[in-house]
Design an enzyme around this catalytic site. Sequence first.
Site, PDB file in Angstrom:
ATOM      1  N   THR A   1       0.669  -1.046   0.008  1.00 55.33           N
ATOM      2  CA  THR A   1       0.101   0.070   0.049  1.00 55.33           C
ATOM      3  C   THR A   1       0.982   1.343  -0.089  1.00 55.33           C
ATOM      4  OG1 THR A   1      -1.546  -1.221   1.514  1.00 55.33           O
ATOM      5  CG2 THR A   1      -1.851   1.335   1.323  1.00 55.33           C
ATOM      6  N   THR A   2       0.388   2.042  -0.776  1.00 63.36           N
ATOM      7  CA  THR A   2       1.249   3.505  -0.865  1.00 63.36           C
ATOM      8  C   THR A   2       0.355   4.578  -0.272  1.00 63.36           C
ATOM      9  OG1 THR A   2       0.625   3.757  -3.211  1.00 63.36           O
ATOM     10  CG2 THR A   2       2.831   2.628  -2.790  1.00 63.36           C
TER      11      THR A   2
ATOM     12  N   LYS B   1      -7.041   4.655  -8.919  1.00 64.96           N
ATOM     13  CA  LYS B   1      -5.779   4.753  -8.009  1.00 64.96           C
ATOM     14  C   LYS B   1      -6.099   6.061  -7.290  1.00 64.96           C
ATOM     15  CE  LYS B   1      -0.829   4.607  -8.113  1.00 64.96           C
ATOM     16  NZ  LYS B   1      -0.896   3.521  -6.789  1.00 64.96           N
TER      17      LYS B   1
ATOM     18  N   HIS C   1      -1.987   5.300 -14.552  1.00 66.96           N
ATOM     19  CA  HIS C   1      -2.816   4.272 -13.800  1.00 66.96           C
ATOM     20  C   HIS C   1      -4.317   4.482 -14.121  1.00 66.96           C
ATOM     21  CE1 HIS C   1       0.879   3.763 -11.865  1.00 66.96           C
ATOM     22  NE2 HIS C   1       0.729   2.502 -11.322  1.00 66.96           N
ATOM     23  N   HIS C   2      -5.009   3.385 -13.419  1.00 59.33           N
ATOM     24  CA  HIS C   2      -6.358   3.432 -13.736  1.00 59.33           C
ATOM     25  C   HIS C   2      -6.960   4.533 -12.979  1.00 59.33           C
ATOM     26  CE1 HIS C   2      -6.226   1.448  -9.672  1.00 59.33           C
ATOM     27  NE2 HIS C   2      -5.242   0.760 -10.095  1.00 59.33           N
TER      28      HIS C   2
ATOM     29  N   GLY D   1       3.257   5.479  -5.963  1.00 60.69           N
ATOM     30  CA  GLY D   1       4.775   5.018  -5.174  1.00 60.69           C
ATOM     31  C   GLY D   1       5.758   4.732  -5.998  1.00 60.69           C
ATOM     32  N   THR D   2       5.418   3.921  -7.318  1.00 61.32           N
ATOM     33  CA  THR D   2       6.562   3.546  -8.086  1.00 61.32           C
ATOM     34  C   THR D   2       7.262   4.761  -8.631  1.00 61.32           C
ATOM     35  OG1 THR D   2       5.159   1.622  -8.419  1.00 61.32           O
ATOM     36  CG2 THR D   2       7.121   2.369 -10.124  1.00 61.32           C
TER      37      THR D   2
ATOM     38  N   ALA E   1       7.273  -2.422  -0.154  1.00 60.50           N
ATOM     39  CA  ALA E   1       7.443  -2.003  -1.618  1.00 60.50           C
ATOM     40  C   ALA E   1       6.634  -1.209  -2.229  1.00 60.50           C
ATOM     41  CB  ALA E   1       7.738  -3.318  -2.537  1.00 60.50           C
ATOM     42  N   SER E   2       6.851  -0.111  -3.013  1.00 56.04           N
ATOM     43  CA  SER E   2       5.995   0.904  -3.804  1.00 56.04           C
ATOM     44  C   SER E   2       5.485  -0.197  -4.709  1.00 56.04           C
ATOM     45  CB  SER E   2       6.606   1.787  -4.159  1.00 56.04           C
ATOM     46  OG  SER E   2       7.586   1.614  -5.155  1.00 56.04           O
ATOM     47  N   ASN E   3       6.187  -1.130  -5.419  1.00 52.60           N
ATOM     48  CA  ASN E   3       5.787  -2.152  -6.474  1.00 52.60           C
ATOM     49  C   ASN E   3       6.344  -3.268  -6.231  1.00 52.60           C
ATOM     50  OD1 ASN E   3       5.227  -3.226  -8.794  1.00 52.60           O
ATOM     51  ND2 ASN E   3       4.812  -1.341 -10.002  1.00 52.60           N
TER      52      ASN E   3
END
Length: 236
Positions: free
Chosen positions: A72-73, A135, A131-132, A141-142, A96-98
């Site tokens: 989760t970011t 979001k 992104h969709h 976050g990535t 992790a951001s991704n």
Amino acid sequence: MNIGLFGYGKMGKMIEQLALQRGHNIVAKVDVDTKHINFSEMDVAIDFSTPDAAFNNITASIKNSVPIISGTTGWLAQYDQVVELCKEKQGALIYASNFSLGVNIFFELNAYLAKMMSNLEQYNVSMEEIHHTQKLDAPSGTAITLAEGIIEHTTYQDWQMESTGKHSIPITSKREGTVPGTHTVSYESDVDKIEIKHEAHNRKGFALGAVIAAEWIQGKTGIFSMRDVLNLSERT
């Protein structure tokens, strides 16, 4: 391995599917209306909830001696508190951001390219992420992780949305349809343009990486990243 899922949306359901395929059990599905959580049944927790819920999910898991994987970011203002709690309780955390394996390779390529470009002042860097429409946070976050990788190896000092400042990395965020995630880093001069790009075709890569991280963290204590899971720290 008995897994507790925090957040049972699209990502949670995909993580469940892949975890079952890999022989694991889902012992809890925690969502906004969940009243009671039995941590004693969990070997590991995986959090893909919301920015508002993530901090409480993570701290509760650590306090109950359950290793937690968080993708989760949007909650990182409280990251230092989580780190201190994890050290105090001798817990285990991977944030992790991704979690996509491909994206984590992309992070390494991004950092390596930044090192090569660091002395070429004629190039200006910029970034775009798509992104969709569901979001919640922007930039992703990535994208922030990518920007931090560039800042670490260049004279850029920060990132800004749509910035034109000389020492700020401009990030453009777009929300379109059902796009699972596209990130592009560009270096442009008067004469040419260098670009690297990662495009996710679906969410399966994110979910698989989270399950692999959950498998990896078993029996460990400390704060880790996907660089540890993929042994990338030993290669750079």
